[in-house]
Design a protein around this motif. Structure first.
Motif, short mmCIF file in Angstrom:
data_model
loop_
_atom_site.label_atom_id
_atom_site.label_comp_id
_atom_site.label_asym_id
_atom_site.label_seq_id
_atom_site.Cartn_x
_atom_site.Cartn_y
_atom_site.Cartn_z
N TYR A 120 2.76 0.87 -6.45
CA TYR A 120 2.53 -0.29 -7.31
C TYR A 120 1.11 -0.84 -7.25
N LYS A 169 6.00 2.42 -1.31
CA LYS A 169 6.24 1.48 -2.41
C LYS A 169 4.96 0.73 -2.77
N GLU A 170 4.24 0.28 -1.74
CA GLU A 170 2.99 -0.44 -1.99
C GLU A 170 1.97 0.48 -2.68
N TYR A 171 1.92 1.74 -2.24
CA TYR A 171 0.99 2.68 -2.87
C TYR A 171 1.33 2.85 -4.35
N ARG A 223 8.09 1.33 2.84
CA ARG A 223 7.37 0.19 2.26
C ARG A 223 5.93 0.56 1.89
N ARG A 277 0.50 -9.83 4.34
CA ARG A 277 1.35 -8.74 4.84
C ARG A 277 2.65 -9.27 5.44
N ALA A 305 -0.39 8.65 3.26
CA ALA A 305 -0.29 8.01 1.95
C ALA A 305 0.61 8.83 1.02
#
Lengths: 283, 117, 103
Positions: free
Chosen positions: A187, A183-185, A180, A23, A259
């Protein structure tokens, strides 16, 4: 078999241990992300101009585009749009109305959502803002996925028709963290079928999944809420998120979850500069 | 650690899965494989792959024609369906075996069916 | 033929697991359900729960309520296995997702 399970559990513990280091801060630069995101699609599909991405699958299938033209002679979202307009203009029992909750009376503002709210430190989609307005005026929240909420969104979005999408990620640690996380969700692969949003809407964009074109992620949020023939009625972006999650055999998040708020924030930010084109119609 | 663990799992299960090598597929196995390949909640192969007889097939994955020459090695074919991501991290093909979407027997039935294409 | 051979192999491979977990009894299946519930909670916290996990867990609880402890135990073990796979997936993705980002 026991050996395998033990080995797998060991592996997952090892990964838990390294979570913190994974992280570790990578620089967050939404502007650069957006430029790269739009540039990727423009380079990959040179025949599709930037603004046309709001038309999603219709850039990639002549038969779907032809059907769409026919359908749009009598837009299937017209009823929702009319209903939404009259609901929007109806006074609450306390004498106030939706317009009183929004800048510019709620007209021509949809391009600015989702918006970061510095007071709560959370992302607020237009749907969640509508529900906040209702609660502030003593009314119950509406379901965020379909029905009256989709109608009101259809009307409010229509008053922004053609305006460039203008989502802002302010220089605030919580706003940047929400961006962020979205974005993580987007990808991250998930579900028993092991797909990320990007698997279908970046990597395989423009290909056919059965008879349907996989729409590119660029432009995707611009036409919501939309009438989907498969649904037979209107649906919001959150409804689509839920559908995609189920399709990859994953339990969907709650409609108002962090989310989905963060995912909508990231995904709509990627569309900055494209024209609002909702409500829309899709197969 | 993680890689080695999954490789171990893969080789053990692959060994189990290809127990039927060398035996000719029965018409019943081929028919079962076709049903799995064309059922949305099972293999759903035609969502992404074109093969003769499939209706409204997608084109996300390669068309499945002359499959015996595409993947002559049954063990390799099993590994592709079991967990293609282990071989190719970029793939979008679901790990039908590793993620318990299909049983080893179901994967073998699909292979029997695809070898008729 | 293939099927019987595979079932035999599977039985041999699963035997130690079943023996370790204990034979079917109300207490053992309840224990299996509790341990599945713990894994499910972790998967939910990682935003990666599989539909099949919850389906198996529901079936385990239904079987337990009907007194079919053998079925309850096997469904609970399936739910735990699937939850572990999704936890493993979510953990791996914490590192892997950045490889997919458009740059």
């Amino acid at each position: 078999m026991r050996l395998i399970i033990m080995a797998l559990m060991g592996a997952s513990f090892a990964l838990f241990g390294s979570l913190a280091s994974a992280r570790a801060a990578t620089p967050i630069n939404p502007q650069a992300d957006m430029k790269a995101f739009q540039g990727y699609f423009l380079k990959r599909f040179p025949k599709v101009p930037l603004a046309a991405y709001v038309n999603g699958p219709y850039n990639f299938s002549k038969s779907e585009a032809d059907q769409w033209k026919q359908i749009m002679e009598f837009p299937p979202y017209q009823f929702a749009l009319d209903t939404g307009k009259s609901v929007f203009n109806t006074k609450f029992p306390n004498g106030k109305d939706y317009a009183s909750c929004f800048p510019n009376g709620g007209v021509g503002i949809a391009q600015n959502y989702p918006m970061f709210d510095p007071k709560t430190g959370r992302v607020v989609t237009l749907g969640i803002a509508i529900n906040r307005c209702r609660v502030a005026n003593g009314l119950k929240k509406l379901k965020l996925t379909t029905g009256p909420m989709a109608d009101i969104l259809a009307y409010m979005t229509s008053t922004s028709d053609g305006k460039p999408i203008n989502v802002v990620v302010p220089n605030n640690p919580k706003a940047l963290a929400a961006y962020r996380a979205g974005k993580e969700y987007f990808y991250s692969r998930r579900g028993q079928l092991n797909f990320s949003c990007a698997s279908c809407h970046v990597q395989e964009a423009g290909m056919h999944l059965r008879g349907n074109v996989l729409a590119p992620a660029l432009g995707m949020t611009a036409a919501f809420p939309l009438y989907r023939s498969k649904w037979g009625n209107m649906g919001t972006l959150v409804r689509r998120f839920i559908g995609c999650n189920k399709k990859v055999h994953s339990v969907p998040a709650k409609p108002d979850s962090a989310a989905y708020r963060d995912l909508a924030y990231f995904l709509t930010y990627m569309n900055n500069g494209l024209p609002v084109s909702g409500p829309g119609a899709r197969p | 650690m993680n890689l080695r663990a999954s490789m171990l799992g893969l080789s053990l299960l692959a060994g189990l899965g290809v127990a039927g090598v060398g035996q000719a597929a029965t018409p019943a196995q081929i028919a079962a494989g076709q049903k799995i390949a064309e059922t949305t909640t099972l293999g759903n192969c035609d969502a992404c792959h074109m093969f003769t007889g499939a209706t409204e097939a997608g084109n996300v994955g390669p068309a499945l024609q002359n499959v015996k020459s595409m993947v002559p090695n049954r063990k390799e074919f099993y590994a592709i369906i079991y967990d293609e991501e282990a071989r190719n991290p970029q793939t979008v093909m679901p790990a039908f075996g590793k993620n318990h979407i299909l049983s080893p027997e179901q994967i073998n039935d699909v292979i029997d069916f695809m070898y008729t294409k | 033929m293939r099927k019987t051979a595979m079932m035999a192999v599977a039985a041999i491979m699963f035997a130690p697991l079943m023996a370790q977990a204990g034979g079917p009894s109300k207490a053992n299946s309840a224990k299996a359900i509790a341990s599945a519930a713990a894994r499910i909670k972790i998967a939910a916290g990682m935003n990666d729960q599989w539909l099949a996990t919850l389906a198996a867990f529901k079936a385990a609880n239904a079987a337990q309520a009907k007194g079919d402890f053998a079925l309850a135990q096997s469904k609970a073990m399936t739910a735990a296995t699937l939850a572990n796979l999704s936890i493993q997936q979510a953990s791996a993705q914490k590192k892997l997702w950045v490889n997919e980002v458009i740059k």
